[in-house]
Scaffold this motif. Structure first.
Motif, PDB file in Angstrom:
ATOM      1  N   ARG A  27       0.794  -0.920   0.187  1.00  0.00           N
ATOM      2  CA  ARG A  27      -0.038   0.461  -0.030  1.00  0.00           C
ATOM      3  C   ARG A  27       0.861   1.359   0.052  1.00  0.00           C
ATOM      4  O   ARG A  27       0.355   2.299  -0.528  1.00  0.00           O
ATOM      5  N   LEU A  28       1.927   1.475   0.463  1.00  0.00           N
ATOM      6  CA  LEU A  28       2.849   2.480   0.996  1.00  0.00           C
ATOM      7  C   LEU A  28       3.303   2.761  -0.417  1.00  0.00           C
ATOM      8  O   LEU A  28       3.692   3.872  -0.928  1.00  0.00           O
ATOM      9  N   LEU A  29       3.919   1.014  -0.833  1.00  0.00           N
ATOM     10  CA  LEU A  29       4.496   1.759  -2.362  1.00  0.00           C
ATOM     11  C   LEU A  29       3.660   2.166  -3.581  1.00  0.00           C
ATOM     12  O   LEU A  29       4.512   2.294  -4.820  1.00  0.00           O
ATOM     13  N   LEU A  30       2.755   2.261  -3.058  1.00  0.00           N
ATOM     14  CA  LEU A  30       1.793   2.231  -4.146  1.00  0.00           C
ATOM     15  C   LEU A  30       2.261   3.891  -4.745  1.00  0.00           C
ATOM     16  O   LEU A  30       1.413   4.401  -6.107  1.00  0.00           O
ATOM     17  N   ASP A  31       2.113   4.100  -3.805  1.00  0.00           N
ATOM     18  CA  ASP A  31       2.908   6.137  -3.599  1.00  0.00           C
ATOM     19  C   ASP A  31       3.790   6.682  -4.404  1.00  0.00           C
ATOM     20  O   ASP A  31       3.848   7.254  -4.689  1.00  0.00           O
ATOM     21  N   ASP A  32       4.876   5.644  -3.781  1.00  0.00           N
ATOM     22  CA  ASP A  32       5.867   6.222  -3.749  1.00  0.00           C
ATOM     23  C   ASP A  32       6.778   5.324  -3.378  1.00  0.00           C
ATOM     24  O   ASP A  32       6.501   4.391  -2.879  1.00  0.00           O
ATOM     25  N   GLU A  33       7.893   5.663  -4.266  1.00  0.00           N
ATOM     26  CA  GLU A  33       9.479   4.542  -3.841  1.00  0.00           C
ATOM     27  C   GLU A  33      10.251   4.743  -2.361  1.00  0.00           C
ATOM     28  O   GLU A  33       9.519   5.942  -1.444  1.00  0.00           O
ATOM     29  N   ARG A  34      10.081   3.913  -1.394  1.00  0.00           N
ATOM     30  CA  ARG A  34      10.655   4.160  -0.548  1.00  0.00           C
ATOM     31  C   ARG A  34      11.818   3.528  -0.029  1.00  0.00           C
ATOM     32  O   ARG A  34      11.956   2.283  -0.468  1.00  0.00           O
ATOM     33  N   THR A  35      12.237   3.817   1.303  1.00  0.00           N
ATOM     34  CA  THR A  35      13.596   3.287   1.652  1.00  0.00           C
ATOM     35  C   THR A  35      13.792   1.890   2.627  1.00  0.00           C
ATOM     36  O   THR A  35      12.425   2.469   3.509  1.00  0.00           O
ATOM     37  N   VAL A  36      14.338   1.286   3.049  1.00  0.00           N
ATOM     38  CA  VAL A  36      13.788   0.426   4.526  1.00  0.00           C
ATOM     39  C   VAL A  36      13.110   1.150   5.204  1.00  0.00           C
ATOM     40  O   VAL A  36      12.752   1.053   6.439  1.00  0.00           O
ATOM     41  N   ASN A  37      14.282   2.234   5.523  1.00  0.00           N
ATOM     42  CA  ASN A  37      13.728   3.228   7.128  1.00  0.00           C
ATOM     43  C   ASN A  37      12.243   3.639   6.812  1.00  0.00           C
ATOM     44  O   ASN A  37      11.984   4.186   7.916  1.00  0.00           O
ATOM     45  N   GLU A  38      12.279   4.285   5.481  1.00  0.00           N
ATOM     46  CA  GLU A  38      10.864   5.063   5.927  1.00  0.00           C
ATOM     47  C   GLU A  38       9.608   3.805   5.844  1.00  0.00           C
ATOM     48  O   GLU A  38       8.832   4.621   6.596  1.00  0.00           O
TER      49      GLU A  38
END
Length: 102
Positions: A27-38
């Motif tokens: 769900r988070l990655l649907l919006d944008d790319e993310r790091t493990v920390n994010e």
């Protein structure tokens, strides 16, 4: 023509999606790319948990990684054969607000 998923593929896909943490990561990655920390901060999870799940999603082909300097950014794989199914499934799930930890 009706779209179908092979039974074995459907079972494997449902297994990967059987985790609340993995669903929230997608769900988070649907919006944008993310790091493990994010992802850790957004979902209030430990690094080991996030790393294990993100690697499972990566091995399944659901997630890709871009490296910028020493940081990995994870994002949904737009070429995954059933990516539209995943997006629809996530859209139908009850929305849980994800808030940053204070």
């Amino acid at each position: 023509m009706k779209h179908t998923i092979e039974t074995i593929t459907a079972l494997q896909l449902l297994k990967f999606l059987s985790s609340v943490n993995r669903l929230n990561m997608l769900r988070l990655l649907l919006d944008d790319e993310r790091t493990v920390n994010e992802i850790m901060v957004f979902l209030n999870l430990g690094k080991k948990s996030v790393t294990l799940d993100i690697n499972r999603l990566k091995r399944a082909g659901l997630v890709n990684v871009k490296r910028r300097g020493q940081v990995n950014f994870y994002y949904l794989n737009p070429d995954f054969k059933y990516i539209e199914f995943i997006k629809c499934l996530i859209d139908y799930l009850p929305c849980k607000e994800i808030k940053l930890r204070s």
